[in-house]
Design an enzyme around this catalytic site. Structure first.
Site, mmCIF file in Angstrom:
data_model
loop_
_atom_site.group_PDB
_atom_site.id
_atom_site.type_symbol
_atom_site.label_atom_id
_atom_site.label_comp_id
_atom_site.label_asym_id
_atom_site.label_seq_id
_atom_site.Cartn_x
_atom_site.Cartn_y
_atom_site.Cartn_z
ATOM 1 N N LYS A 111 -103.280 97.039 56.574
ATOM 2 C CA LYS A 111 -104.156 97.560 55.524
ATOM 3 C C LYS A 111 -105.108 98.633 56.061
ATOM 4 O O LYS A 111 -105.310 99.652 55.418
ATOM 5 C CB LYS A 111 -104.938 96.418 54.875
ATOM 6 C CG LYS A 111 -104.060 95.557 53.973
ATOM 7 C CD LYS A 111 -104.813 94.383 53.409
ATOM 8 C CE LYS A 111 -103.920 93.559 52.489
ATOM 9 N NZ LYS A 111 -104.516 92.267 52.146
ATOM 10 N N LYS A 190 -90.391 97.867 50.963
ATOM 11 C CA LYS A 190 -90.855 96.734 50.160
ATOM 12 C C LYS A 190 -91.604 97.262 48.932
ATOM 13 O O LYS A 190 -92.448 98.146 49.050
ATOM 14 C CB LYS A 190 -91.818 95.883 51.017
ATOM 15 C CG LYS A 190 -92.477 94.770 50.230
ATOM 16 C CD LYS A 190 -93.705 94.203 50.932
ATOM 17 C CE LYS A 190 -94.412 93.257 49.993
ATOM 18 N NZ LYS A 190 -95.771 93.349 49.748
ATOM 19 N N LYS A 193 -97.710 97.643 45.352
ATOM 20 C CA LYS A 193 -98.696 98.497 44.675
ATOM 21 C C LYS A 193 -99.196 99.579 45.620
ATOM 22 O O LYS A 193 -99.408 100.707 45.226
ATOM 23 C CB LYS A 193 -99.913 97.653 44.261
ATOM 24 C CG LYS A 193 -99.636 96.637 43.189
ATOM 25 C CD LYS A 193 -100.894 95.866 42.848
ATOM 26 C CE LYS A 193 -101.137 94.711 43.796
ATOM 27 N NZ LYS A 193 -100.679 93.412 43.402
HETATM 28 P P1 ADP Z 1 -98.531 94.161 46.606
HETATM 29 O O1 ADP Z 1 -97.783 94.342 47.902
HETATM 30 O O2 ADP Z 1 -97.920 94.897 45.488
HETATM 31 O O3 ADP Z 1 -100.013 94.443 46.766
HETATM 32 P P2 ADP Z 1 -99.324 91.444 46.699
HETATM 33 O O4 ADP Z 1 -99.518 91.557 48.175
HETATM 34 O O5 ADP Z 1 -100.524 91.362 45.829
HETATM 35 O O6 ADP Z 1 -98.412 92.649 46.232
HETATM 36 O O7 ADP Z 1 -98.364 90.228 46.415
HETATM 37 C C1 ADP Z 1 -98.541 89.216 45.453
HETATM 38 C C2 ADP Z 1 -97.417 88.212 45.591
HETATM 39 O O8 ADP Z 1 -96.162 88.814 45.257
HETATM 40 C C3 ADP Z 1 -97.260 87.666 47.010
HETATM 41 O O9 ADP Z 1 -96.844 86.321 46.945
HETATM 42 C C4 ADP Z 1 -96.201 88.543 47.587
HETATM 43 O O10 ADP Z 1 -95.548 87.962 48.685
HETATM 44 C C5 ADP Z 1 -95.275 88.751 46.379
HETATM 45 N N1 ADP Z 1 -94.612 90.051 46.497
HETATM 46 C C6 ADP Z 1 -95.201 91.256 46.437
HETATM 47 N N2 ADP Z 1 -94.314 92.253 46.618
HETATM 48 C C7 ADP Z 1 -93.119 91.653 46.810
HETATM 49 C C8 ADP Z 1 -91.799 92.134 47.064
HETATM 50 N N3 ADP Z 1 -91.533 93.420 47.125
HETATM 51 N N4 ADP Z 1 -90.831 91.227 47.214
HETATM 52 C C9 ADP Z 1 -91.084 89.909 47.140
HETATM 53 N N5 ADP Z 1 -92.296 89.379 46.899
HETATM 54 C C10 ADP Z 1 -93.315 90.233 46.744
#
Ligand code: ADP
Ligand code: TRP
Length: 322
Positions: A111, A190, A193
């Protein structure tokens, strides 16, 4: 019955990686476990400092969960900041967490390298997450693969605490479905957001089409055979397609003669059909945010009783209760 718990940050609009990686498994758990599901707005504050945005994302995340089938009568559903006990537990745990443990956090390094300001809150993010989990004695925590280390940190903190004071906390296990572990975004990384590569659950049809058409593929000519397992379009296709359709599409990849453009068109249709039944329902919640707030406050009330019980145990065990 196992106690299952997970939270999601309201740091943006929820996407299909969030849906398949976390929301859908959670919604399925409500019928087979003691489910705790919440929106972690204190965590979102580590990266989001815009008042209106934070408020809007919090309500929208709640609306998404309710729309997609989470039933607040079958589970505990709340917003993190409505249970202040978590902040107290987080402080207590932070006094039992070594700096070294937090310094090894991949998520912190990722981050900050992406430009998120390295605040104390961002650094101690895993401690607050441990408090989230330990406060409710969770057995299982469904998350994506990226959260695995946070679960290890939680277990370390809980173990050290239990060694010092006796068995206060349950040691949680991560629940990571390998096949859903990493859902790719339109650039093949991956979906996240923070990478600007998402397909959002409730993107309009137009936006959905534009994004899917932009998914990165290789340059295999239309007539040549293609490897479905190396294709970003197919990786998403298989999340949405029923088994027979999936098999048929796989054959068409291997046989050649169909271009990526065609597969993308079919993916647009599949995604759009999949979420269609939820669109109307979402509008109902959107038009009545007060009702959503009422549901959340009621959920927090029910959940808080559980939190207070654990915290009381912690206060007694540590000598904070004098
Ligand atoms: P982002 O990466 O979009 O900020 P978060 O870190 O807030 O997403 O993730 C929220 C939840 O969704 C977590 O449990 C995370 O592991 C799951 N998640 C987020 N992106 C993915 C992805 N591309 N594939 C699988 N699970 C995901
Ligand atoms: N760190 C998690 C994420 O970014 C969100 C989170 C906060 C969480 N507290 C939690 C997940 C407790 C599971 C359990 O996705």
């Amino acid at each position: 019955m196992a106690r299952v718990l997970s939270g999601i940050q309201p740091s943006g609009t929820l996407h299909i990686g969030n849906y398949f990686g976390m929301m859908k498994p959670m919604i399925e758990f409500q019928d087979k476990s003691d489910l705790f599901c919440f929106i972690v707005n204190y965590h979102a504050m580590t990266s989001l400092h815009e008042r209106d945005e934070l408020k809007k994302n919090t309500i929208n995340a709640a609306i998404d969960f309710l729309t997609l089938g989470l039933d607040p009568d079958k589970c505990y559903f709340w917003v993190q900041s409505d249970i202040p006990e978590v902040a107290e537990l987080s402080w207590i745990l932070s006094c039992h967490t070594s700096m070294g443990l937090l310094e090894r956090s991949h998520s912190y390094k990722d981050k900050t390298s992406k430009g998120i300001v390295p605040t104390a809150g961002l650094f101690t993010y895993p401690v607050l997450m441990a408090a989230d989990i330990l406060l409710f004695n969770a057995d299982l925590v469904p998350v994506g693969k990226d959260q695995k280390q946070h679960l290890e940190i939680t277990r370390d903190i809980a173990e050290r605490f239990n060694n010092t004071y006796g068995e206060v906390f349950v040691l949680p296990e991560p629940y990571i479905s390998e096949e859903l572990a990493v859902i790719p975004g339109i650039d093949g990384q991956k979906m996240s957001k923070s990478y600007g590569n998402t397909i959002d659950i409730f993107d309009s049809e137009d936006v959905l089409k534009k994004k899917i058409m932009k998914i990165v593929t290789d340059s295999t000519p239309v007539e040549d055979p293609k490897d479905p397992d190396k294709c970003n379009v197919f990786a998403l296709y298989k999340l949405f397609a029923p088994a027979d359709k999936l098999e048929y599409t796989k054959e068409r990849y291997l046989k050649g003669g169909t271009g990526y453009g065609q597969f993308k068109k079919e993916l647009v249709e599949l995604v759009s059909e999949y979420f269609k039944p939820y669109r109307e329902k979402r509008k109902l919640y959107e038009s009545d945010p007060e009702e959503v707030r009422r549901i959340l406050k009621k959920g927090a009330e029910k959940t808080r009783a559980v939190a207070m019980k654990t915290l009381e145990k912690v206060r007694e065990a540590t000598g904070i209760k004098y």
